[in-house]
Design a protein around this motif. Sequence first.
Motif, PDB file in Angstrom:
ATOM      1  N   SER A 100       0.842  -1.196   0.000  1.00 22.48           N
ATOM      2  CA  SER A 100       0.000   0.000   0.000  1.00 22.48           C
ATOM      3  C   SER A 100       0.875   1.242   0.000  1.00 22.48           C
ATOM      4  O   SER A 100       2.083   1.180   0.284  1.00 22.48           O
ATOM      5  N   ARG A 101       0.267   2.392  -0.293  1.00 22.73           N
ATOM      6  CA  ARG A 101       0.995   3.666  -0.262  1.00 22.73           C
ATOM      7  C   ARG A 101       1.653   3.864   1.094  1.00 22.73           C
ATOM      8  O   ARG A 101       2.843   4.225   1.178  1.00 22.73           O
ATOM      9  N   LYS A 102       0.913   3.637   2.167  1.00 21.48           N
ATOM     10  CA  LYS A 102       1.436   3.831   3.518  1.00 21.48           C
ATOM     11  C   LYS A 102       2.599   2.892   3.789  1.00 21.48           C
ATOM     12  O   LYS A 102       3.658   3.302   4.296  1.00 21.48           O
ATOM     13  N   ASP A 103       2.443   1.613   3.470  1.00 20.89           N
ATOM     14  CA  ASP A 103       3.506   0.648   3.731  1.00 20.89           C
ATOM     15  C   ASP A 103       4.741   0.942   2.889  1.00 20.89           C
ATOM     16  O   ASP A 103       5.875   0.707   3.332  1.00 20.89           O
ATOM     17  N   ALA A 104       4.536   1.468   1.683  1.00 24.96           N
ATOM     18  CA  ALA A 104       5.672   1.796   0.822  1.00 24.96           C
ATOM     19  C   ALA A 104       6.477   2.952   1.408  1.00 24.96           C
ATOM     20  O   ALA A 104       7.713   2.942   1.381  1.00 24.96           O
ATOM     21  N   ILE A 105       5.781   3.944   1.950  1.00 24.95           N
ATOM     22  CA  ILE A 105       6.490   5.062   2.595  1.00 24.95           C
ATOM     23  C   ILE A 105       7.235   4.565   3.826  1.00 24.95           C
ATOM     24  O   ILE A 105       8.378   4.966   4.083  1.00 24.95           O
ATOM     25  N   MET A 106       6.625   3.662   4.569  1.00 23.44           N
ATOM     26  CA  MET A 106       7.297   3.141   5.762  1.00 23.44           C
ATOM     27  C   MET A 106       8.454   2.201   5.399  1.00 23.44           C
ATOM     28  O   MET A 106       9.343   1.973   6.228  1.00 23.44           O
ATOM     29  N   ALA A 107       8.482   1.692   4.172  1.00 28.94           N
ATOM     30  CA  ALA A 107       9.652   0.940   3.711  1.00 28.94           C
ATOM     31  C   ALA A 107      10.856   1.880   3.618  1.00 28.94           C
ATOM     32  O   ALA A 107      12.001   1.489   3.916  1.00 28.94           O
ATOM     33  N   ALA A 108      10.606   3.120   3.197  1.00 26.37           N
ATOM     34  CA  ALA A 108      11.668   4.125   3.190  1.00 26.37           C
ATOM     35  C   ALA A 108      12.119   4.416   4.613  1.00 26.37           C
ATOM     36  O   ALA A 108      13.316   4.611   4.870  1.00 26.37           O
ATOM     37  N   TYR A 109      11.175   4.439   5.534  1.00 27.91           N
ATOM     38  CA  TYR A 109      11.495   4.625   6.956  1.00 27.91           C
ATOM     39  C   TYR A 109      12.444   3.521   7.424  1.00 27.91           C
ATOM     40  O   TYR A 109      13.473   3.785   8.065  1.00 27.91           O
ATOM     41  N   ASP A 110      12.120   2.276   7.106  1.00 25.98           N
ATOM     42  CA  ASP A 110      12.945   1.151   7.547  1.00 25.98           C
ATOM     43  C   ASP A 110      14.344   1.221   6.955  1.00 25.98           C
ATOM     44  O   ASP A 110      15.327   0.853   7.617  1.00 25.98           O
ATOM     45  N   ARG A 111      14.447   1.684   5.712  1.00 25.01           N
ATOM     46  CA  ARG A 111      15.781   1.774   5.100  1.00 25.01           C
ATOM     47  C   ARG A 111      16.629   2.827   5.808  1.00 25.01           C
ATOM     48  O   ARG A 111      17.835   2.644   5.968  1.00 25.01           O
ATOM     49  N   PHE A 112      15.984   3.911   6.246  1.00 28.05           N
ATOM     50  CA  PHE A 112      16.748   4.950   6.939  1.00 28.05           C
ATOM     51  C   PHE A 112      17.153   4.487   8.336  1.00 28.05           C
ATOM     52  O   PHE A 112      18.300   4.700   8.746  1.00 28.05           O
ATOM     53  N   TYR A 113      16.253   3.858   9.071  1.00 25.71           N
ATOM     54  CA  TYR A 113      16.510   3.560  10.487  1.00 25.71           C
ATOM     55  C   TYR A 113      17.037   2.146  10.742  1.00 25.71           C
ATOM     56  O   TYR A 113      17.555   1.880  11.833  1.00 25.71           O
ATOM     57  N   LYS A 114      16.932   1.252   9.749  1.00 25.62           N
ATOM     58  CA  LYS A 114      17.370  -0.127   9.975  1.00 25.62           C
ATOM     59  C   LYS A 114      18.247  -0.682   8.860  1.00 25.62           C
ATOM     60  O   LYS A 114      18.859  -1.741   9.024  1.00 25.62           O
TER      61      LYS A 114
END
Length: 626
Positions: A229-243
């Motif tokens: 989903s759009r939301k999960d895709a944005i949070m994938a960017a979050y995971d790449r930055f923080y993890k």
Amino acid sequence: MRFFFTLFIFTISVLSATAQQTQKPVLHGKNWMAITGKPLAATAGAMTFQRGGNAVDAACAMLAATCTMWDVLSWGGETQALIYNPKTKKVIAINALGVAPTGATVDFFKSKGYDFPPENGPLAATTPGTPGGLLYMLANYGTLSLEQVLAPAMEMAAGYPMEAQTANSIERNKELIKQWPYSKKVFLTHPGQEREAPEAGEIFVQKDLLQTLTKMVEAEKAALKKGKSRKDAIMAAYDRFYKGDIAKEFVRGSQEQGGLITMQDLAKWKPLEEEPLMMNYKGIDVYKLQQWTQGPVLLQALNILENFDLKSMGYNSTKYIHTLYQTMNLTFADRDFYYGDPYFPPHEPIKGLLSKEYAKQRAGLIQYQKNNPTIGPGNPYPFEGRKNPYLNLLKERGYELDTTKRNFAPTHDIRNGSSMAEYQDRLWRGTTTVEAADKEGWVVSITPSGGWIPACIAGNTGVGMSQRMQSFVLDSALNPYNVVEPGKRPRVTLTPSMALKDGKPFVSFAVQGGDTQDQNLLQFFLNVVEFGMTVQQASEAANFNTNQLWLSLGGTKTDDRKPKPGHILLHESTPEEVRNELKKMGYTLSFDDRTSGPINAIYFDWKHGSFWGGSSNHGEDYGIGW
């Protein structure tokens, strides 16, 4: 940072909204409004609105652009936001403040000879909060993709013409910047020359930052291709930055330069959505972030000031200045002792601090004949039915908590430490602000900060690390709620504001300027509510600052931070009669043509169905409406 400006001289009588000329015109719009600290960043907000985004999308685009332009912050800093959701008709709060890393203990900093954590370098850094805050807001309340929202910032990272303010700040701080290899590589574009910083108008390229932003967008795209989903895709960017790989390079670069942040610190941190604090002032609901900021100071002050007829005193009359100065001293004394991270014990007495009854008691302490240099924190605990666990600590510091007496401050707090120029610089330390609103009813107010020049950049990420650790204390006698420990948030000065009237947005406003933020926001709000100024008039109006508080920024020794009782900064246009009267009341006066950081605001004109935008003439802040 200091911005110099000129203001017209105002009379001390009550001003009508039509009597006051402004240097910048008020902004008008019926579809949207975008205001922030730099013209190019405001343009990024306008571009995002033109793409069909809502106010959250536009605010995120402006936040990304200001970070990329080093507008007294960068991508490794912290983000604090209030958002009005027209679907629920509620104000929500976003807590994207980083936390103290592993190993950041009182003993660690004291072993290095500090009274407070350092103000610069890798040991000043909390975990980065701005990327997470931006991604959380966008995922949950925006409408566009991360790729669309980051497009202006990425274009800037590929190269934008740097303005003189930032270029000159780099040049002034180049000796500090040279301590950190990755900062030196990014900022000093002319090494070995007389001027090593970029020149005004020079195209400033940030290849490492562009790569970091590109990786975040790539993560979004990859997730979308997998059907996320759009939301999960944005949070994938979050995971790449923080993890992911961004996090690994950030941690490597931080630790190489002596920093403490670990991969676990980044992985464990997350932004929080909170209930904001609110109180009602004469029928207007005023919202602030919780006590991990200084925001409740504004609410406490308004509670106290409800006990006075401010309008009859007259704008910036002697009595008005004195009443506000004393009120601010009372509320900042409480801030300095009782505010801290509500997610860590001990738990702050915020219910008592915001009690109307407590405010009435505090108002009764104001002396009308003179400044009271001995004001200290009160005892809000009885107003929430609890016993104060720190009565002995307060008494050890010399505070008198008997409400029939007026000796409230410890004698050792009333010394002059650092020079006035150094103190004022620390008092005014700036950030930026972001204000956005749209015709659908979304409203956003953000006061982001951290990672300002001279920033220590973490490895090859292009991301400047925060300097917010310095807002912790190491001595519980100063504030038992704000003592540093791993995973904890420091009590910050950053404080966006929003007000509703009759259940609808009334005004959204914020300002930069360290410890002066809620001082200037209080006066801005009263200018609008009590004196009928427009948001542009109120943003340009002459304010005054109290120095009778503990500084939150700058200096690693106790003497650097101590209050200066009775010291007041006035605008240079203050009439001689007012000056003389204040001197007789025990004030020590100083003057400047700048008495406030840049204020940005949006007023909601429900009568005509339009927005009024105010953007201060004090700096480079700029707004665009449509």
